[in-house]
Design a protein around this motif. Structure first.
Motif, short mmCIF file in Angstrom:
data_model
loop_
_atom_site.label_atom_id
_atom_site.label_comp_id
_atom_site.label_asym_id
_atom_site.label_seq_id
_atom_site.Cartn_x
_atom_site.Cartn_y
_atom_site.Cartn_z
N TYR A 18 6.20 -0.88 -5.31
CA TYR A 18 5.21 -0.51 -4.29
C TYR A 18 5.25 -1.49 -3.12
O TYR A 18 5.31 -1.10 -1.95
N LEU A 19 5.22 -2.78 -3.43
CA LEU A 19 5.26 -3.79 -2.37
C LEU A 19 6.57 -3.74 -1.60
O LEU A 19 6.59 -3.94 -0.37
N GLY B 122 8.36 -3.21 3.35
CA GLY B 122 9.71 -3.16 3.92
C GLY B 122 9.90 -2.12 5.00
O GLY B 122 10.97 -2.06 5.60
N THR B 123 8.89 -1.27 5.24
CA THR B 123 8.99 -0.25 6.29
C THR B 123 7.88 -0.46 7.30
O THR B 123 6.77 -0.87 6.94
N PRO B 124 8.11 -0.18 8.58
CA PRO B 124 7.09 -0.38 9.60
C PRO B 124 5.89 0.54 9.39
O PRO B 124 6.03 1.69 8.96
N VAL B 125 4.71 0.03 9.71
CA VAL B 125 3.49 0.81 9.53
C VAL B 125 3.50 2.02 10.46
O VAL B 125 2.97 3.09 10.11
N TYR B 126 4.12 1.89 11.62
CA TYR B 126 4.18 3.03 12.55
C TYR B 126 4.98 4.18 11.93
O TYR B 126 4.58 5.34 12.03
N VAL C 257 3.68 7.96 10.99
CA VAL C 257 4.36 9.18 11.42
C VAL C 257 4.62 10.08 10.22
O VAL C 257 4.45 11.31 10.29
N PHE C 258 5.02 9.48 9.10
CA PHE C 258 5.26 10.26 7.88
C PHE C 258 3.98 10.96 7.44
O PHE C 258 4.01 12.14 7.07
N TRP C 259 2.86 10.22 7.43
CA TRP C 259 1.61 10.84 7.01
C TRP C 259 1.16 11.93 7.98
O TRP C 259 0.50 12.89 7.59
N VAL D 126 -5.58 7.06 4.89
CA VAL D 126 -4.65 6.93 3.76
C VAL D 126 -3.44 6.08 4.15
O VAL D 126 -3.05 5.15 3.41
N GLY D 127 -2.86 6.35 5.30
CA GLY D 127 -1.67 5.59 5.70
C GLY D 127 -1.95 4.12 5.93
O GLY D 127 -1.20 3.25 5.46
N LEU D 128 -3.05 3.80 6.61
CA LEU D 128 -3.39 2.40 6.86
C LEU D 128 -3.79 1.69 5.57
O LEU D 128 -3.44 0.52 5.37
N ALA D 129 -4.51 2.38 4.69
CA ALA D 129 -4.96 1.75 3.45
C ALA D 129 -3.79 1.44 2.53
O ALA D 129 -3.73 0.35 1.93
N LEU D 130 -2.87 2.36 2.39
CA LEU D 130 -1.73 2.13 1.51
C LEU D 130 -0.85 0.99 2.02
O LEU D 130 -0.32 0.19 1.24
N ASN D 131 -0.70 0.90 3.33
CA ASN D 131 0.07 -0.21 3.89
C ASN D 131 -0.66 -1.53 3.71
O ASN D 131 -0.05 -2.54 3.36
N GLU D 132 -1.96 -1.52 3.94
CA GLU D 132 -2.74 -2.76 3.81
C GLU D 132 -2.77 -3.26 2.37
O GLU D 132 -2.80 -4.47 2.13
N ALA D 133 -2.76 -2.34 1.41
CA ALA D 133 -2.81 -2.74 0.00
C ALA D 133 -1.63 -3.62 -0.37
O ALA D 133 -1.77 -4.55 -1.19
#
Length: 308
Positions: A106-107, A112-116, A120-122, A160-167
């Motif tokens: 998960y980490l 390893g991928t940009p949040v932007y 876009v994926f979400w 969802v996208g910001l939370a998963l990245n922040e986790a």
């Protein structure tokens, strides 16, 4: 010995602290103030900034509603990110190899991928999955059916996208805080009959808060600014999205961007004040900071001890 000679047992003269002189600081302060004054004057007299438009939209109701949406997005994403981050950190430190592997993967993906790119994926998620069914696979009954098309809400996917990245980042912060607690604390808890989970929940995590809180405050402030990237979904109801829609109509991007930057700066300043008091609360007893008066009293006490 003459009668006017001081007695060797007389009290020593108290020390008078003389502050050090720092002329370099004054020179640097004057130079910086001069540069700031030149910049402010240049910006105030530059017609391209359109300060009249800035003043017109600074307290606009649309901007205010965008600020509220930005705060909601920040709070929800951080709450989910912190909870999931704690779970991932505990999994990363778990003796179970399966949990450790899942946490590591998960980490690896979300750091390893940009949040932007993730946002876009979400934003494209409804195009990838029309519906989602949860139940027994391979023809078994379905217990939960979700129509993803009906959930095509930019705000929901932004959270969802910001939370998963922040986790992913919170997991590393929590893991560092847990590792800062001495092994003796864990051994003592295990000796008292606590399980590994109880040791983490009752002994380790409360002590790790002193290390976890400061970077978490920084992550909260960073999250507030990262919400502007939700334009990739696209989300147009946050403060940056509203400002972008307005300058898309009046073709004056500079004053509208300054309006958005002002609100970001204002909210960030409030969060910094809250972070300061929260850090001070959790760092009680960790350090001892003496005032100048206390330091002088301590020095005089030391001199009195030497003179006896």
């Amino acid at each position: 010995m003459s009668s006017h000679d001081p007695s060797p047992t007389s009290d020593p003269v108290p020390i008078k602290a003389v502050p050090l002189r720092h002329p370099g600081r004054w020179v640097a302060a004057v130079i910086i103030l001069a540069l700031v004054a030149l910049f402010v004057y240049g910006a105030a007299t530059n017609a391209a900034y359109r300060w009249d438009t800035y003043a017109k939209y600074l307290l606009d109701t649309r901007i205010a509603s965008g600020v509220l949406v930005t705060l909601e997005l920040t709070v929800l994403a951080m709450i989910i990110g912190v909870v999931l981050g704690v779970m991932l950190a505990v999994m990363r430190l778990s003796p179970n190899p399966v949990l450790r592997s899942v946490s590591w993967v998960y980490l690896w993906i979300f750091r390893g991928t940009p949040v932007y790119v993730q946002l876009v994926f979400w934003g494209l998620f409804p195009s990838l999955y029309k519906t989602m069914d949860f139940g027994i696979p391979f023809g078994g009954p379905h217990f939960v059916h979700i129509d993803v098309q009906s959930l095509s809400s930019p705000f929901l996917f932004a959270v969802v996208g910001l939370a998963l990245n922040e986790a992913a980042y919170m997991a590393e912060i929590v893991r560092a805080g847990i590792n800062s607690v001495g092994e003796g604390q864990r051994e003592a808890s295990i000796a008292l009959g606590m399980s590994w989970g109880q040791t983490m929940r009752r002994t380790v995590l409360p002590q790790a808060m002193r290390v976890i809180i400061p970077p978490t405050g920084n992550e909260l402030i960073s999250m507030l600014k990262t919400t502007s990237l939700a334009a990739a979904i696209p989300l147009t109801i946050d403060v940056y999205g509203v400002a972008r829609d307005i300058y898309g109509v009046n073709f004056q991007p500079i004053p509208l961007l300054l309006v958005a930057a002002t609100w970001y700066l204002l909210v960030t300043s409030v969060l910094m004040v809250g972070q300061f008091y929260l850090e001070r609360y959790f760092s009680r007893g960790a350090t001892r900071n003496l005032s100048s008066k206390q330091l002088r009293a301590l020095a005089n006490a030391q001199i009195s001890e030497v003179g006896k």
